[in-house]
Design a protein around this motif. Structure first.
Motif, mmCIF file in Angstrom:
data_model
loop_
_atom_site.group_PDB
_atom_site.id
_atom_site.type_symbol
_atom_site.label_atom_id
_atom_site.label_comp_id
_atom_site.label_asym_id
_atom_site.label_seq_id
_atom_site.Cartn_x
_atom_site.Cartn_y
_atom_site.Cartn_z
ATOM 1 N N ARG A 7 20.125 39.592 122.499
ATOM 2 C CA ARG A 7 20.203 38.418 121.624
ATOM 3 C C ARG A 7 19.122 38.549 120.556
ATOM 4 N NH1 ARG A 7 17.882 32.872 124.001
ATOM 5 N NH2 ARG A 7 17.497 32.595 121.806
ATOM 6 N N ASP A 8 19.238 37.730 119.528
ATOM 7 C CA ASP A 8 18.286 37.726 118.417
ATOM 8 C C ASP A 8 18.228 39.061 117.683
ATOM 9 O OD1 ASP A 8 17.670 35.098 119.056
ATOM 10 O OD2 ASP A 8 16.002 35.661 120.338
ATOM 11 N N THR A 9 19.360 39.725 117.571
ATOM 12 C CA THR A 9 19.410 40.959 116.795
ATOM 13 C C THR A 9 19.336 40.615 115.308
ATOM 14 O OG1 THR A 9 21.820 40.941 116.644
ATOM 15 C CG2 THR A 9 20.844 42.095 118.544
ATOM 16 N N SER A 10 19.060 41.581 114.481
ATOM 17 C CA SER A 10 18.970 41.336 113.033
ATOM 18 C C SER A 10 20.260 40.749 112.465
ATOM 19 C CB SER A 10 18.600 42.619 112.293
ATOM 20 O OG SER A 10 17.314 43.038 112.672
ATOM 21 N N GLU A 43 22.516 38.928 113.978
ATOM 22 C CA GLU A 43 22.623 37.548 114.466
ATOM 23 C C GLU A 43 21.671 36.640 113.714
ATOM 24 O OE1 GLU A 43 22.065 37.034 118.701
ATOM 25 O OE2 GLU A 43 23.135 38.901 119.056
ATOM 26 N N ARG A 44 20.428 37.070 113.561
ATOM 27 C CA ARG A 44 19.439 36.233 112.873
ATOM 28 C C ARG A 44 19.839 35.990 111.425
ATOM 29 N NH1 ARG A 44 15.619 39.874 114.754
ATOM 30 N NH2 ARG A 44 14.797 40.043 112.644
ATOM 31 N N ARG A 87 22.672 33.409 111.505
ATOM 32 C CA ARG A 87 22.137 32.088 111.853
ATOM 33 C C ARG A 87 21.383 31.467 110.696
ATOM 34 N NH1 ARG A 87 19.932 34.108 117.307
ATOM 35 N NH2 ARG A 87 17.918 33.708 116.349
ATOM 36 N N SER A 88 20.594 32.261 110.008
ATOM 37 C CA SER A 88 19.813 31.752 108.884
ATOM 38 C C SER A 88 20.721 31.179 107.799
ATOM 39 C CB SER A 88 18.938 32.877 108.321
ATOM 40 O OG SER A 88 18.238 32.436 107.193
ATOM 41 N N HIS A 144 22.536 27.995 109.077
ATOM 42 C CA HIS A 144 21.569 26.891 109.129
ATOM 43 C C HIS A 144 21.275 26.375 107.723
ATOM 44 C CE1 HIS A 144 17.690 24.827 109.768
ATOM 45 N NE2 HIS A 144 18.158 24.617 110.988
ATOM 46 N N VAL A 159 22.117 28.463 120.325
ATOM 47 C CA VAL A 159 21.957 29.914 120.278
ATOM 48 C C VAL A 159 22.057 30.481 121.684
ATOM 49 C CG1 VAL A 159 20.356 31.787 119.704
ATOM 50 C CG2 VAL A 159 20.489 29.774 118.236
ATOM 51 N N ASP A 217 26.930 33.926 120.724
ATOM 52 C CA ASP A 217 25.723 34.010 119.899
ATOM 53 C C ASP A 217 25.431 32.686 119.207
ATOM 54 O OD1 ASP A 217 25.253 36.736 120.550
ATOM 55 O OD2 ASP A 217 26.877 37.276 119.200
#
Length: 164
Positions: free
Chosen positions: A36-39, A41-42, A45-46, A49, A57, A70
């Motif tokens: 989780r929190d891979t590039s 995904e981030r 999400r950014s 958001h 998450v 995810d």
């Protein structure tokens, strides 16, 4: 002159019992992979958001389901998965490893089967599943996520207005 004895030869590496690693270096590398929190995904999400959407998450869309999405939009029942090209067998980028190929073919095959099973189970429960490959542009993916969530929210509001 030193009284110290030379270091003994290190024992040859052997994997722990039940290990899938073909070498110590492979084991270290594989243990370092994030789930989780891979590039990708981030980045997604950014953007989602920033568009004003809020989500969970790495959450389980269904209680009792041992699989996590995810991004999870519970009220609109949208589950988003960002699949890694290697782990999920991307038709464009997956390259089977040369070491232990049979193991990896089976492993990746099980991952793909699990993904399809997850899609079916969520759809049966009224969820919409969005899957993206890690190599897809985050901007395009976020646009699809935002449009999908907005459409699902509008449909829910319409149903509530006609039934209420």
């Amino acid at each position: 002159m030193s009284n110290q004895r030379p270091d003994p030869e290190p024992a040859p590496w052997s994997p722990p019992e039940g290990s899938w690693a073909s070498s110590a270096a492979n084991r270290r590398s594989m243990l370092g992979n994030r789930n989780r929190d891979t590039s990708p995904e981030r980045a997604l999400r950014s953007l989602v958001h920033a568009a004003g959407l809020r989500y969970r998450v790495a959450a389980k869309p269904l209680p009792g389901m041992r699989r996590t999405a995810d991004l999870v939009f519970r009220p609109s029942r949208v589950a988003v998965f960002v699949d890694g090209c290697f782990w999920h067998g991307c038709p464009e980028h997956f390259v089977p490893p040369k070491t232990n190929p049979e193991y990896w073919r089976e492993k990746i095959g099980r991952n793909v089967q699990r993904d399809r099973d997850t899609d079916v189970r969520l759809a049966e429960a009224g969820w919409l599943v969005l899957r993206f490959w890690e190599h897809e542009p985050a901007e395009a993916c976020s646009h699809i996520v935002c449009e999908t969530v907005a459409a699902r929210r509008a449909a829910q509001a319409k149903r509530t207005a006609t039934n209420g």
